[in-house]
Structure formats: C-alpha cells, structure tokens
Write a protein that holds these residues in place. Structure first.
Motif, PDB file in Angstrom:
ATOM      1  N   ARG A 162       1.018  -1.182  -0.044  1.00 34.14           N
ATOM      2  CA  ARG A 162      -0.059   0.046   0.079  1.00 34.14           C
ATOM      3  C   ARG A 162       0.911   1.317  -0.040  1.00 34.14           C
ATOM      4  NH1 ARG A 162      -2.729   3.096   3.757  1.00 34.14           N
ATOM      5  NH2 ARG A 162      -2.219   2.072   5.787  1.00 34.14           N
ATOM      6  N   TYR A 163       1.889   0.988   0.918  1.00 32.62           N
ATOM      7  CA  TYR A 163       2.893   2.438   1.081  1.00 32.62           C
ATOM      8  C   TYR A 163       3.773   2.374  -0.243  1.00 32.62           C
ATOM      9  CZ  TYR A 163       0.767   3.775   5.322  1.00 32.62           C
ATOM     10  OH  TYR A 163      -0.087   4.392   6.303  1.00 32.62           O
ATOM     11  N   ARG A 194      -2.701   4.897  10.094  1.00 34.53           N
ATOM     12  CA  ARG A 194      -1.828   5.695   9.175  1.00 34.53           C
ATOM     13  C   ARG A 194      -0.563   5.612   9.088  1.00 34.53           C
ATOM     14  NH1 ARG A 194      -4.262  10.668   9.264  1.00 34.53           N
ATOM     15  NH2 ARG A 194      -2.851  11.209   7.616  1.00 34.53           N
ATOM     16  N   GLY A 195      -0.099   4.104   9.369  1.00 33.84           N
ATOM     17  CA  GLY A 195       1.184   3.595   9.172  1.00 33.84           C
ATOM     18  C   GLY A 195       1.946   2.567   9.979  1.00 33.84           C
ATOM     19  N   GLN A 212       6.814   3.199   7.776  1.00 28.46           N
ATOM     20  CA  GLN A 212       6.101   3.816   6.563  1.00 28.46           C
ATOM     21  C   GLN A 212       4.874   4.435   6.939  1.00 28.46           C
ATOM     22  OE1 GLN A 212       6.826   3.380   3.179  1.00 28.46           O
ATOM     23  NE2 GLN A 212       8.183   1.797   3.419  1.00 28.46           N
ATOM     24  N   ALA A 213       4.492   5.749   6.675  1.00 30.72           N
ATOM     25  CA  ALA A 213       3.276   6.190   7.046  1.00 30.72           C
ATOM     26  C   ALA A 213       2.768   7.288   6.094  1.00 30.72           C
ATOM     27  CB  ALA A 213       3.823   7.147   8.280  1.00 30.72           C
ATOM     28  N   ASP A 214       1.843   7.921   6.357  1.00 32.88           N
ATOM     29  CA  ASP A 214       1.007   8.852   5.576  1.00 32.88           C
ATOM     30  C   ASP A 214       1.974  10.048   5.146  1.00 32.88           C
ATOM     31  OD1 ASP A 214      -1.123   6.710   5.156  1.00 32.88           O
ATOM     32  OD2 ASP A 214      -2.543   8.048   6.278  1.00 32.88           O
ATOM     33  N   ASN A 215       2.368  10.422   6.426  1.00 31.54           N
ATOM     34  CA  ASN A 215       3.184  11.748   6.015  1.00 31.54           C
ATOM     35  C   ASN A 215       4.135  11.981   7.231  1.00 31.54           C
ATOM     36  OD1 ASN A 215       1.345  12.809   8.150  1.00 31.54           O
ATOM     37  ND2 ASN A 215      -0.145  13.181   6.708  1.00 31.54           N
ATOM     38  N   SER A 218       2.125  11.674  10.845  1.00 33.15           N
ATOM     39  CA  SER A 218       1.846  10.485  11.181  1.00 33.15           C
ATOM     40  C   SER A 218       2.931   9.518  11.387  1.00 33.15           C
ATOM     41  CB  SER A 218       1.187   9.651   9.853  1.00 33.15           C
ATOM     42  OG  SER A 218      -0.128  10.363   9.469  1.00 33.15           O
TER      43      SER A 218
END
Length: 276
Positions: A162-163, A194-195, A212-215, A218
């Motif tokens: 996904r990421y 979110r991660g 790994q995270a959205d931003n 996160s």
C-alpha cells in the motif's frame, strides 16, 4: 559440477554458510529452508578424496516488483581454498545469462562487503537503492495511539505494498520465516491506520528498520506511541532514499544493487528494503 541443492545437502549447506557468515545454525536452517528455499540454492562441487565437496554456493530467490519477475542473489559463499580463483564471478555470470534467457527482467543483491560490491559492478550491476539513516529525539505524547505486534504477515505484506506499490517482494512463505526470525531477535511491529514500523530497542534508542506512514506527522505519532511503550527518548530510523518521510534528513549510505536482464525500466518507485 553445478547443481541445485536437495534436502540431503542441508547439513552441508548449514555448515558452509556458518563458516562464511557465522550465526545460529538453527536460524541458518530456517533461512535456507523457508526464506531461500533449498530449490533456489545453487551449489558448485569439486571432486575430493572423500567425495564431492562444496566449492561455492549462491542462492537465487524469485522476487517481483510491479509485476516484473526478478531474482534476488544472496548467501554467496566460496570455500577458502577456492577464493581468489574467480569462481564466484563465473558462477554469477552463468546464472545471470540463464535467468535472462528464461525471461526474468532484473536481478538484485545486497553486497556484504566493498569487495563483493566491486565484483557485482564488474557484472554490470549498478548502485540503485541507497538508504538514509537518521537519528531524532522523540517527544512525549500520551495521546499517541498504536497497536503492537498485532499485524499478521499477510497484513504486513499488504501494508508494504500500500505504501510502496513498487516494493520488491518475496513469496509469502519466505516472509513468514523472515517475520518469525525478526520476532526471535526481539523486533516489535507497531501499527495504526496511518502507518506502521518495525523496531528493536537498544539501550535508550528505538532502532526502526522500516517505517512507513502517510506523512511526517503520522510517522511522528508512531514514534511517540513507541516511546510511550518503551520509555526510549531517541529513535534511529532507516529509510530508503526515495521515501518521502523526513525529506532532507539523515546520512546517505549504500545498500542494494540491480542489474537489468532485459530492457531497462524506471527505478524511481521501486522500493528495495529486505528485512532479512
């Protein structure tokens, strides 16, 4: 003589890898059988008075990225008496020709030493996947929320894709053993919507081998939740060069190499970060 390994070779392969790399023989057995797969071990033997003896081995594990099929070379080892004779370069060159002829599109490897990297460059591998290693203080945040060690292997694989849709992926059976060995070494998997991240606790530092995270926000929440769990106020985070988290931060270092076996394709979105 070059041949594929069989279950009857397991004890010999364990001893051979242990001599080259050290480590627990139980973990080596799991690595060979469940991460690599004995059917993916290529063994060069030379005649000896006591019978055929291993001179060199290389593991060639099927991987994929963006639907492209490739091979991961690992576990390269040469018996001491054959080192410096060019045996490993010849073995790898023969493998590369055979895999290219079979239609595979790329080969990847993570060299253990500078000498191994130079040997791969001579075989037209390129330095393609650098890492960023950064250290940062982690603030207290009692409101940071996350779950710990609740992700199944399947969920972890799905989250990685996904990421990182271009993630170089191992088969699920291999990832089962990877995660099992990580847990045995003390890894914790933290996750929220979110991660996610994988980290070890070393003294007062959380060492994240993947995050790994959205931003950035996160990612900070994950780090803060991990601090509330562990009490550690420092984090060391390993990111790939093409990740967007904490851009501009960290020290760059070499990691993975790649050789195209067919027509070259863009590597911008390819994520190569093995957890073994």
């Amino acid at each position: 003589m070059l041949r594929k390994a069989t279950p009857a070779d397991l004890d010999t392969l364990i001893a051979f890898r242990h001599q080259a790399y050290g480590g627990s023989k139980a973990e080596i057995a799991g690595w060979l059988q469940n991460i690599v797969g004995l059917e993916n071990v290529l063994l060069v033997e030379q005649d000896a008075p006591s019978g055929a003896a291993p001179a060199a081995m290389v593991c060639a594990v099927p991987v994929e990225t963006h639907g492209r099929r490739g091979i991961w070379f690992c576990g390269m080892a040469t018996a001491p008496e054959y080192r410096g004779h060019g045996l490993m370069p010849r073995l790898l060159d023969g493998c590369l020709r055979a895999f290219a002829a079979s239609g595979l599109e790329f080969a990847v490897a993570v060299p253990e030493t500078g000498r191994a990297a130079a040997r791969l460059r001579a075989l037209q591998f390129q330095d393609a996947f650098a890492l960023r290693i950064l250290r940062r203080p982690v603030a207290r945040n009692l409101w940071a929320r996350a779950e710990f060690d609740s992700m199944t292997v399947r969920r972890l694989m799905d989250a990685r894709l996904r990421y990182q849709p271009g993630c170089v992926t191992l088969p699920e059976q291999s990832m089962n053993e990877v995660v099992s060995q990580l847990y045995h070494r003390g890894v914790t998997i933290i996750s929220n919507p979110r991660g996610y991240g994988l980290y070890y606790v070393r003294g007062d530092t959380m060492q994240f081998i993947e995050l790994q995270a959205d931003n950035d926000h996160s990612a900070d929440v994950l780090l803060e939740a991990a601090r509330e769990q562990t009490g550690c106020g420092q984090a060391q985070v390993i990111l790939t060069e093409n990740q967007t988290l904490f851009l501009g931060e960290g020290k760059r270092c070499g990691y993975g190499m790649l050789r195209f076996l067919q027509k070259a394709f863009p590597l911008t979105d390819v994520y190569f970060r093995l957890l073994v």
